[in-house]
Design an enzyme around this catalytic site. Structure first.
Site, mmCIF file in Angstrom:
data_model
loop_
_atom_site.group_PDB
_atom_site.id
_atom_site.type_symbol
_atom_site.label_atom_id
_atom_site.label_comp_id
_atom_site.label_asym_id
_atom_site.label_seq_id
_atom_site.Cartn_x
_atom_site.Cartn_y
_atom_site.Cartn_z
ATOM 1 N N TYR A 197 0.827 -1.211 0.000
ATOM 2 C CA TYR A 197 0.000 0.000 0.000
ATOM 3 C C TYR A 197 0.862 1.264 0.000
ATOM 4 O O TYR A 197 0.444 2.291 -0.503
ATOM 5 C CB TYR A 197 -0.893 0.042 1.255
ATOM 6 C CG TYR A 197 -2.228 -0.647 1.119
ATOM 7 C CD1 TYR A 197 -2.305 -1.996 0.797
ATOM 8 C CD2 TYR A 197 -3.415 0.044 1.346
ATOM 9 C CE1 TYR A 197 -3.528 -2.634 0.698
ATOM 10 C CE2 TYR A 197 -4.642 -0.585 1.244
ATOM 11 C CZ TYR A 197 -4.689 -1.923 0.921
ATOM 12 O OH TYR A 197 -5.910 -2.542 0.825
ATOM 13 N N LYS A 200 3.079 -15.344 2.884
ATOM 14 C CA LYS A 200 3.336 -16.090 1.643
ATOM 15 C C LYS A 200 4.845 -16.353 1.600
ATOM 16 O O LYS A 200 5.560 -15.913 0.687
ATOM 17 C CB LYS A 200 2.837 -15.264 0.442
ATOM 18 C CG LYS A 200 2.847 -15.993 -0.888
ATOM 19 C CD LYS A 200 1.769 -17.063 -1.021
ATOM 20 C CE LYS A 200 1.873 -17.795 -2.346
ATOM 21 N NZ LYS A 200 1.001 -18.986 -2.409
ATOM 22 N N ASP A 235 -12.475 -8.888 4.234
ATOM 23 C CA ASP A 235 -13.733 -8.893 3.470
ATOM 24 C C ASP A 235 -14.285 -10.312 3.381
ATOM 25 O O ASP A 235 -15.495 -10.544 3.505
ATOM 26 C CB ASP A 235 -13.525 -8.352 2.037
ATOM 27 C CG ASP A 235 -13.792 -6.851 1.937
ATOM 28 O OD1 ASP A 235 -13.502 -6.138 2.920
ATOM 29 O OD2 ASP A 235 -14.302 -6.398 0.886
HETATM 30 C C1 IPM Z 1 -10.473 -1.100 3.956
HETATM 31 C C2 IPM Z 1 -10.680 -0.493 2.593
HETATM 32 C C3 IPM Z 1 -9.523 0.437 2.269
HETATM 33 C C4 IPM Z 1 -8.255 -0.393 2.248
HETATM 34 C C5 IPM Z 1 -9.671 1.228 0.964
HETATM 35 C C6 IPM Z 1 -10.932 2.037 0.935
HETATM 36 C C7 IPM Z 1 -8.478 2.104 0.725
HETATM 37 O O1 IPM Z 1 -10.859 -1.478 1.636
HETATM 38 O O2 IPM Z 1 -10.340 -0.335 4.929
HETATM 39 O O3 IPM Z 1 -10.435 -2.318 4.051
HETATM 40 O O4 IPM Z 1 -7.931 -1.016 1.226
HETATM 41 O O5 IPM Z 1 -7.575 -0.430 3.270
HETATM 42 MG MG MG Z 2 -10.976 -3.435 2.418
#
Ligand code: IPM
Ligand code: MG
Length: 360
Positions: free
Chosen positions: A142, A191, A251
């Protein structure tokens, strides 16, 4: 107590769900004699529209000078073509980085009454899901160097993933400490069969493991972890992983709770200031319809009370109010299991917020 909270409602359903969390915080203030003072700051697409940047310097300053930050969600199709430097998500990453929020806790808990709302079979989740994902939040791919350049007549893009020992050690410590307060089982996801960052991750975790002999520790490769989360989710207690793996796995894990709308998160630094946000996005398809699920945001506010303000009983009161409302059968559309919810009542986002607040 008096606490100053910077509120970043953001885009899409952000303002709707955040309003319900503020409603609940105000109720906590009334009942327990606290004052919460809110400073609203634009973030994401709405800020791009107004100021040309996803967060202004003054907005960032407000985050840095408050006791805590509450966030809704950022982004939406309207801003998908913005250049990388001013995308809505850029502001969120900047706040995380500037506030030093390296530890992201994502509790994944299934209210048994919502088992029918999960796409997984009851025999998989029936015994109850209660795990926490500890996601590293200010490092990895990131935040590494990014570039798109022309090479041999075509475009080539690069994203660099970097981790240093101190970054791994501090998130590892948070994870081991979290495990000590819970079921004392920690799975570290990496990984390491491919990535150097993961091999350093594993080595650092193994050094920490020596300091926490009471914790039953295991290493799991990320692809295997993705499978086990669905096949055998009750085996997990605490999961620690790097930034992007944590984004993806959380998620996935949200489906164990019935809906991604249920999941809160706390982003913590070495101090008491944190940022609290649901894990879901801005859901532009349902924005403005008053049908979003505010539970993840309300539970995030509870985490703020607990982690940033040390208000344990107030946090318990919010969590109990949510559990009570669910038990009484109140459901937003995302957790209304089709045809199976006899006696449950479909409610709007604002009604759900009222119901939570009344139960405090
Ligand atoms: C999360 C979201 C964020 C991330 C996005 C909106 C930048 O998906 O908080 O999980 O990827 O961290
Ligand atoms: Mg997310």
């Amino acid at each position: 107590m008096k606490k100053r909270i910077t509120v970043l409602s953001g885009d899409g359903i952000g303002p709707e769900i955040v309003a319900e969390a503020v409603k609940v915080l105000d109720r906590v203030g009334d009942v327990y004699g606290h004052t919460f003072e809110y400073t609203y700051v634009d973030i994401g697409g709405c800020s791009i529209d107004k100021y040309g940047v996803p967060i202004t310097d003054e907005g960032m300053q407000a985050c840095l000078s408050s006791d805590s930050v509450l966030l809704g969600a950022v982004g939406g199709p309207k801003w998908d073509d913005c250049p990388a430097e001013i995308r809505p998500e850029k502001a969120l990453l900047a706040v995380r980085k500037q506030l030093g929020l390296f530890a992201n806790l994502r509790p994944t808990k299934l209210f048994p009454q919502l088992a029918g709302a999960s796409p997984l079979k009851c025999r998989i989740i029936g015994e109850g899901i209660d795990l926490v994902i500890v996601r590293e939040l200010t490092g990895g791919i990131y935040f590494g160097e990014k570039k798109t350049e022309e090479k041999d007549g075509e475009l080539t893009a690069t994203d660099v993933m970097t981790y240093s020992e101190h970054e791994i050690e501090r998130i590892g410590r948070v994870a081991f400490e979290t495990a000590m307060k819970r079921g004392r089982r920690l799975a570290s996801v990496d990984k390491a069969n491919i990535l150097d960052t993961s091999r350093l991750w594993r080595r650092t975790m193994h050094m920490l493991r020596e300091q926490y002999p009471e914790v039953e520790y295991s290493d799991i490769l990320v692809d295997n972890a993705a499978m086990k989360l669905i096949k055998d989710p009750t085996r997990f207690d605490v999961i620690v992983t790097e930034n992007m793996f944590g984004d993806i796995l959380s998620d996935e894990a949200s489906m164990l709770t019935g809906s991604i709308g249920m999941m809160p998160s706390a982003s913590l630094s070495s101090g008491t200031r944190g940022m609290y946000e649901p894990i879901h996005g801005s859901a532009p398809d349902i924005a403005g319809k008053n049908i979003a699920n505010p539970t993840g945001t309300v539970l995030s506010a509870a985490m703020m009370l607990r982690y940033s303000f040390g208000m344990e009983k107030e946090a318990d009161a919010v969590e109990n109010a949510v559990a009570k409302a669910i038990d009484e059968g109140f459901r937003t559309q995302d957790i209304m299991a089709a045809g199976k919810d006899d006696g449950c009542r479909l409610v709007s986002c604002t009604e759900m917020g009222d119901i939570f607040a009344e139960r405090i």
